[in-house]
Design a protein around this motif. Structure first.
Motif, PDB file in Angstrom:
ATOM      1  N   CYS A  47       7.196 -40.173 -34.780  1.00 28.94           N
ATOM      2  CA  CYS A  47       7.697 -39.728 -33.486  1.00 28.94           C
ATOM      3  C   CYS A  47       9.035 -39.007 -33.668  1.00 28.94           C
ATOM      4  O   CYS A  47       9.858 -39.411 -34.497  1.00 28.94           O
ATOM      5  CB  CYS A  47       7.868 -40.941 -32.575  1.00 28.94           C
ATOM      6  SG  CYS A  47       8.399 -40.515 -30.906  1.00 28.94           S
ATOM      7  N   LEU A  54       3.285 -42.820 -35.309  1.00 36.72           N
ATOM      8  CA  LEU A  54       2.454 -42.541 -34.134  1.00 36.72           C
ATOM      9  C   LEU A  54       1.061 -43.132 -34.253  1.00 36.72           C
ATOM     10  O   LEU A  54       0.378 -43.344 -33.253  1.00 36.72           O
ATOM     11  CB  LEU A  54       2.363 -41.030 -33.919  1.00 36.72           C
ATOM     12  CG  LEU A  54       3.668 -40.389 -33.459  1.00 36.72           C
ATOM     13  CD1 LEU A  54       3.547 -38.872 -33.495  1.00 36.72           C
ATOM     14  CD2 LEU A  54       4.037 -40.866 -32.056  1.00 36.72           C
ATOM     15  N   GLY A  57       0.054 -45.824 -32.073  1.00 45.75           N
ATOM     16  CA  GLY A  57       0.042 -45.538 -30.642  1.00 45.75           C
ATOM     17  C   GLY A  57      -1.357 -45.407 -30.080  1.00 45.75           C
ATOM     18  O   GLY A  57      -2.354 -45.665 -30.746  1.00 45.75           O
ATOM     19  N   GLU A  65       0.290 -41.371 -27.374  1.00 40.56           N
ATOM     20  CA  GLU A  65       1.414 -42.071 -26.761  1.00 40.56           C
ATOM     21  C   GLU A  65       2.092 -42.923 -27.819  1.00 40.56           C
ATOM     22  O   GLU A  65       1.448 -43.755 -28.460  1.00 40.56           O
ATOM     23  CB  GLU A  65       0.935 -42.946 -25.607  1.00 40.56           C
ATOM     24  CG  GLU A  65       2.083 -43.653 -24.893  1.00 40.56           C
ATOM     25  CD  GLU A  65       1.600 -44.438 -23.693  1.00 40.56           C
ATOM     26  OE1 GLU A  65       1.487 -43.846 -22.605  1.00 40.56           O
ATOM     27  OE2 GLU A  65       1.317 -45.638 -23.855  1.00 40.56           O
ATOM     28  N   CYS A  66       3.383 -42.708 -28.004  1.00 42.63           N
ATOM     29  CA  CYS A  66       4.148 -43.442 -29.001  1.00 42.63           C
ATOM     30  C   CYS A  66       4.175 -44.936 -28.648  1.00 42.63           C
ATOM     31  O   CYS A  66       4.378 -45.299 -27.491  1.00 42.63           O
ATOM     32  CB  CYS A  66       5.568 -42.884 -29.051  1.00 42.63           C
ATOM     33  SG  CYS A  66       6.627 -43.785 -30.188  1.00 42.63           S
ATOM     34  N   LYS A  68       6.419 -47.108 -29.303  1.00 48.29           N
ATOM     35  CA  LYS A  68       7.730 -47.738 -29.083  1.00 48.29           C
ATOM     36  C   LYS A  68       8.272 -47.570 -27.663  1.00 48.29           C
ATOM     37  O   LYS A  68       8.599 -48.544 -27.002  1.00 48.29           O
ATOM     38  CB  LYS A  68       8.750 -47.226 -30.097  1.00 48.29           C
ATOM     39  CG  LYS A  68      10.050 -48.009 -30.042  1.00 48.29           C
ATOM     40  CD  LYS A  68      10.814 -47.972 -31.312  1.00 48.29           C
ATOM     41  CE  LYS A  68      12.033 -48.900 -31.235  1.00 48.29           C
ATOM     42  NZ  LYS A  68      12.916 -48.726 -32.369  1.00 48.29           N
TER      43      LYS A  68
END
Ligand code: FES
Length: 106
Positions: A47, A54, A57, A65-66, A68
């Motif tokens: 990311c 990633l 994700g 979508e990451c 974190k």
């Protein structure tokens, strides 16, 4: 550009459709995606917000979508799509030959 830029990465059946896989090559980390409809894509694996992988994700259609902070990118273009990410991901050309996925790592 030379033929040697293309690297044999994985088999097409190593990623389910609408999923992502971490792929490490030559000291670098990439993320490979199997899009709905069967196309494959490749981006940098970390990311641009805080260097998180990633591949941990969530893939939804053409968005990664990451894991974190839930920032989002369009993995086809690398475009940052949702805060807190604001720097685009680098993308790499992908082609399929037989049952192999090749990436032009450049
Ligand atoms: S580390 Fe990816 S959105 Fe923060």
């Amino acid at each position: 550009m030379t033929m040697s830029d293309w690297v044999d990465a994985i088999s097409v059946d190593e990623i389910d459709e609408e999923d992502v896989l971490r792929w490490d090559h030559d000291g670098r980390t990439f993320a490979l995606y199997h899009a709905p409809g069967g196309s494959f894509y490749c981006t940098d694996g970390l990311c641009t917000h805080e260097q998180v992988h990633l591949a941990g994700g969530l893939v939804m259609d053409h968005i990664i979508e990451c894991p974190k902070h839930n920032g989002q990118f369009d993995y086809r273009t690398g475009a940052a799509k949702r805060a807190p990410v604001c720097v685009n991901l680098r993308t790499y050309p992908v082609r399929v030959e037989g049952d192999r996925v090749l990436v032009q790592v450049g």
